[in-house]
Design a protein around this motif. Structure first.
Motif, short mmCIF file in Angstrom:
data_model
loop_
_atom_site.label_atom_id
_atom_site.label_comp_id
_atom_site.label_asym_id
_atom_site.label_seq_id
_atom_site.Cartn_x
_atom_site.Cartn_y
_atom_site.Cartn_z
N GLY A 59 0.82 -1.21 0.00
CA GLY A 59 0.00 0.00 0.00
C GLY A 59 0.85 1.26 0.00
O GLY A 59 0.53 2.24 -0.69
N SER A 60 1.95 1.24 0.75
CA SER A 60 2.80 2.43 0.82
C SER A 60 3.53 2.70 -0.49
O SER A 60 3.90 3.84 -0.78
N SER A 61 3.74 1.65 -1.30
CA SER A 61 4.49 1.82 -2.56
C SER A 61 3.72 2.63 -3.59
O SER A 61 4.29 3.10 -4.57
N THR A 62 2.41 2.80 -3.41
CA THR A 62 1.59 3.54 -4.37
C THR A 62 1.43 5.01 -3.98
O THR A 62 0.78 5.77 -4.71
N LEU A 63 2.02 5.42 -2.85
CA LEU A 63 1.87 6.78 -2.37
C LEU A 63 2.94 7.70 -2.94
O LEU A 63 3.99 7.24 -3.42
N THR A 64 2.71 8.99 -2.87
CA THR A 64 3.73 9.97 -3.25
C THR A 64 4.85 9.94 -2.23
O THR A 64 4.70 9.37 -1.13
N PHE A 65 5.98 10.58 -2.54
CA PHE A 65 7.12 10.59 -1.63
C PHE A 65 6.75 11.20 -0.29
O PHE A 65 7.06 10.64 0.77
N GLU A 66 6.08 12.34 -0.32
CA GLU A 66 5.70 13.01 0.93
C GLU A 66 4.75 12.14 1.75
O GLU A 66 4.87 12.05 2.98
N ALA A 67 3.81 11.49 1.07
CA ALA A 67 2.86 10.63 1.77
C ALA A 67 3.56 9.41 2.35
O ALA A 67 3.24 8.97 3.47
N GLN A 68 4.53 8.85 1.61
CA GLN A 68 5.29 7.71 2.12
C GLN A 68 6.06 8.09 3.37
O GLN A 68 6.10 7.33 4.35
N GLU A 69 6.70 9.25 3.33
CA GLU A 69 7.48 9.69 4.49
C GLU A 69 6.57 9.97 5.69
O GLU A 69 6.91 9.65 6.83
N THR A 70 5.41 10.55 5.42
CA THR A 70 4.45 10.81 6.51
C THR A 70 3.96 9.51 7.12
O THR A 70 3.90 9.37 8.35
N LEU A 71 3.59 8.56 6.25
CA LEU A 71 3.13 7.26 6.74
C LEU A 71 4.23 6.54 7.51
O LEU A 71 3.99 6.02 8.61
N GLY A 72 5.43 6.50 6.93
CA GLY A 72 6.54 5.81 7.60
C GLY A 72 6.87 6.42 8.94
O GLY A 72 7.08 5.71 9.93
N GLY A 73 6.91 7.75 9.01
CA GLY A 73 7.23 8.42 10.27
C GLY A 73 6.16 8.20 11.32
O GLY A 73 6.45 7.92 12.48
N THR A 74 4.89 8.32 10.91
CA THR A 74 3.78 8.15 11.85
C THR A 74 3.73 6.72 12.39
O THR A 74 3.58 6.50 13.60
N LEU A 75 3.88 5.73 11.50
CA LEU A 75 3.85 4.34 11.94
C LEU A 75 5.07 3.98 12.77
O LEU A 75 4.99 3.12 13.66
N SER A 76 6.20 4.62 12.51
CA SER A 76 7.39 4.38 13.34
C SER A 76 7.13 4.82 14.77
O SER A 76 7.45 4.10 15.73
#
Length: 281
Positions: A59-76
């Motif tokens: 799911g994260s692979s289909t997001l924009t760079f900013e969205a991926q970083e936001t998702l990764g940071g939040t889930l971390s």
């Protein structure tokens, strides 16, 4: 790979102990006919955990760079919070885990097959979802392809073998000390994941200070060197962290380790540090 092996081993062993307690109780009380619903619940929990991990990855692979970083940071940040709660909870309630599960299982037996499935599913599913989330964030932090996944898988397989040996009574180990020391090591790993999450949120523009480095020793410890790779894989070490990353790392790891290793000051707390024999009825 070692850090992810530790995650798989530590988290998997908790789930294995839960399954051992449930199965041993049914066997010792001569209720083997109720084992299939328990295994159904366990299987469903494992399937959900795998599906959750796949959803995070693909799911994260289909997001924009900013969205991926936001998702990764939040889930971390979320995974670190869950793991921190889990290591403290396990150390505090390990002594009562067996009786708590027995009580839930007795209630489920009285309610029927569906309740048994749900009880086993919830008991194992929580551990599985926590494991999937933390392994995913750890893999994103290391950025090392398949090696972290291999390490986590080996850790999970080791925990299954240890759980079976505990159930058979073929292995004796001081589980209180095991969970204490692996929990402490997991706190250090979690601190690295938290720092990585902060960097993600900085790259996404949600936190300031992306260009303000605390230090830069990339020439001394190159990221591509074998020792740089080892430090990155085990501790999520970064040779050029931002000042905010260092502050957050220290603000997390120092007080958490102090509280985690602080000795209990009353008999009730001392008693909570022991782990019961999971093979007893």
């Amino acid at each position: 790979m070692f850090a992810n092996y530790l995650i798989g081993l530590r988290e998997g062993l908790e789930a294995s102990l839960v399954v051992c307690i449930l199965i041993a109780y049914l066997v010792k009380t001569d209720r083997r006919d109720r084992l299939p619903p328990v295994w159904t619940g366990v299987g469903a929990a494992v399937a959900l955990s795998l599906a959750f991990g796949a959803l995070l990855q693909f799911g994260s692979s289909t997001l924009t760079f900013e969205a991926q970083e936001t998702l990764g940071g939040t889930l971390s940040v979320l995974s670190v919070a869950l793991v921190t709660w889990m290591v403290f909870w396990m150390r505090r309630t390990a002594r009562h885990l067996k009786s708590e599960l027995h009580g839930k299982l007795d209630a489920a037996l009285a309610m029927g097959t569906g309740a048994l499935v749900v009880t086993a599913f919830l008991a194992v599913g929580r551990e599985g979802l926590e494991t999937s989330l933390f392994i995913w964030t750890a893999v994103q932090a290391t950025g090392d392809g398949w090696n972290p996944l291999v390490g986590a898988t080996l850790g999970l397989l080791t925990s299954v073998v240890l759980g079976w040996l505990f159930y058979r009574g073929a292995l004796k180990i001081n589980l209180a000390k095991f969970f204490t020391w692996t929990g402490g090591m997991l706190v250090v790993v979690a601190a690295g994941v938290l720092a990585y999450g902060v960097h993600d949120l900085q790259e996404a523009g949600h936190l300031p200070g992306l260009r303000t480095l605390a230090f830069d020793i990339s020439t001394t410890i190159p990221k591509t060197s074998w020792y740089g790779t080892v430090l990155k894989g085990v501790f999520n070490f970064q040779p050029d962290p931002t000042t905010l990353q260092v502050i957050v790392w220290a603000a997390y790891v120092v007080p958490v380790l102090i509280f985690f290793f602080r000795k209990p000051t009353n008999p009730a707390a001392l008693a909570a540090g022991s782990v019961p024999d999971t093979t007893a009825a």
